[in-house]
Structures are given as C-alpha cells and as structure tokens.
Write an enzyme that holds these catalytic residues in place. Structure first.
Site, PDB file in Angstrom:
ATOM      1  NE  ARG A  23     -26.852  63.065 -48.125  1.00  0.00           N
ATOM      2  CZ  ARG A  23     -26.959  62.357 -49.250  1.00  0.00           C
ATOM      3  NH1 ARG A  23     -27.529  62.885 -50.312  1.00  0.00           N
ATOM      4  NH2 ARG A  23     -26.500  61.128 -49.318  1.00  0.00           N
ATOM      5  NE  ARG A  59     -57.516  54.361 -37.067  1.00  0.00           N
ATOM      6  CZ  ARG A  59     -58.435  55.052 -37.714  1.00  0.00           C
ATOM      7  NH1 ARG A  59     -59.264  54.449 -38.544  1.00  0.00           N
ATOM      8  NH2 ARG A  59     -58.531  56.349 -37.551  1.00  0.00           N
ATOM      9  CG  HIS A  62     -60.143  46.054 -39.619  1.00  0.00           C
ATOM     10  ND1 HIS A  62     -59.480  47.241 -39.482  1.00  0.00           N
ATOM     11  CD2 HIS A  62     -61.291  46.183 -38.910  1.00  0.00           C
ATOM     12  CE1 HIS A  62     -60.186  48.063 -38.734  1.00  0.00           C
ATOM     13  NE2 HIS A  62     -61.290  47.443 -38.364  1.00  0.00           N
ATOM     14  CE  LYS A  72     -55.340  45.101 -43.686  1.00  0.00           C
ATOM     15  NZ  LYS A  72     -56.136  45.384 -42.480  1.00  0.00           N
ATOM     16  CG  HIS A 119     -53.603  44.583 -39.333  1.00  0.00           C
ATOM     17  ND1 HIS A 119     -54.066  45.847 -39.621  1.00  0.00           N
ATOM     18  CD2 HIS A 119     -52.367  44.731 -38.811  1.00  0.00           C
ATOM     19  CE1 HIS A 119     -53.127  46.721 -39.300  1.00  0.00           C
ATOM     20  NE2 HIS A 119     -52.089  46.073 -38.802  1.00  0.00           N
ATOM     21  CE1 TYR A 132     -53.623  49.122 -41.734  1.00  0.00           C
ATOM     22  CE2 TYR A 132     -53.354  51.489 -41.873  1.00  0.00           C
ATOM     23  CZ  TYR A 132     -53.838  50.373 -41.209  1.00  0.00           C
ATOM     24  OH  TYR A 132     -54.523  50.517 -40.043  1.00  0.00           O
ATOM     25  CE  LYS A 167     -65.913  48.781 -40.068  1.00  0.00           C
ATOM     26  NZ  LYS A 167     -65.567  48.949 -41.490  1.00  0.00           N
ATOM     27  CG  ASP A 168     -62.969  48.369 -35.703  1.00  0.00           C
ATOM     28  OD1 ASP A 168     -63.441  47.795 -36.711  1.00  0.00           O
ATOM     29  OD2 ASP A 168     -61.959  49.089 -35.753  1.00  0.00           O
TER      30      ASP A 168
END
Length: 180
Positions: A23, A59, A62, A72, A119, A132, A167-168
């Site tokens: 499977r 991304r 943070h 995380k 991160h 996450y 923002k980043d």
C-alpha cells in the site's frame, strides 16, 4: 523516528522510520515520549501551513521571545525547500551557529528548531508547502526577526531569493546581542 543532532545545540534532523507494504508506508512523525528522550519537552499547541507559489520564496528569519517562545517541528509536504535554524540563544554553546537542511515531500525529513532560534526557509520549487507544529501560540507583540541576508550571520542560501515579504526584508541589522 531517527533523531540526528546538528551543529546547533538542541536542533535535530528527524527522519521517519517507515514500515512499508504494497500500500505504501506508515511511519510515526511525532511522539511526545521520543521527543522528550531527546530533550524536547514542550508539547505542540498549534499547527501551521505555509504554501508558496514560486521557487525562490524566502520566509524568515522568525522567532518569538519570552513569554511566548516557540519551538518548531518543520516538514515539507509538497515540493522542496532548504530550512535554516540560527542559534540566537545567549546561554547556548552554539550561539551564532546555524544549520541548513533540505526538506522535501520526497525525503519526508523534518527539522526541530528550538525556542529562541531564528527560523526561515527558501523554496526550490514552485508550489512548495511546509507544515509546522509549534509549541507556542502566535503572539504578534513577541514576534522578532532577522533578515535572511543580514551580513552578521553569513547565511549562504542555495537558491536565489526572488520573493520575500516587505516585513521580512525590513528587519533591522542584528546588533550583536543575544535575543531572549
């Protein structure tokens, strides 16, 4: 699960140990007892999904500070990305070090990012999705960040960054002080 330590204290690469048959396979991807055996005692309280349209999407970087810190557990469920954990903990023997790990839907690998570490990730394919499990609830007033290209860190991303949020891209230069 197989836990592999990294150069960042408390940051783990976590590989599945699949049980296969005709499977497909079955594997445990989280177990509080196994995580505790590796020094991870916080329980996830929230799950998040990040969908990214374009290859080269950044991304990060943070983190959240006390009292809303969060660890995380990051996994790529579609596509492929390079995930980064940057140690910014003042009491850590690996303060200032980082690790980058490729996560993909194909390798089923996860990265545990300890609380107070920066991160972020960059995607290598269009339509990449990451999930996450986090140990803290999102708290905008406790959110902090660092630019992915801040020269203080010397991060060498393996993909050209073509998409990044305002923002980043606008986090201030790191001032050299540990963040708590």
């Amino acid at each position: 699960m197989k836990f592999t330590p990294t150069e960042v204290e408390g940051c783990w690469i976590i590989d599945l140990e699949p049980h296969s048959d005709d499977r497909g396979f079955f594997a445990r991807s989280y177990c509080a007892d196994e995580f505790a055996e590796h020094g991870i005692h916080d329980t996830p309280v929230q799950a998040n999904t990040s969908f990214n349209h374009a290859k080269g999407t950044m991304r990060g970087m943070h983190r959240q500070i006390a009292p809303a810190s969060e660890g995380k557990l990051v996994r790529c469920t579609a596509g492929r990305l390079t995930d980064c954990c940057l140690d910014l903990r003042e009491d850590s023997p690996t303060f200032g070090k980082h690790v980058m790990v490729e996560l993909s839907a194909e390798n089923h690998r996860a990265l545990w990012v300890p609380p107070y570490c920066g991160h972020g990730f960059v995607t290598h394919e269009d339509n990449t999705e990451a999930t996450y499990m986090v140990t803290g609830r999102y708290s905008p007033e406790h959110e902090r960040g660092s630019r992915y290209d801040d020269p203080a860190f010397g991060l060498q991303w393996p993909e050209e960054i073509v998409v990044v949020s305002d923002k980043d891209a606008s986090w201030p230069d790191w001032d050299g002080k540990p963040i708590r």
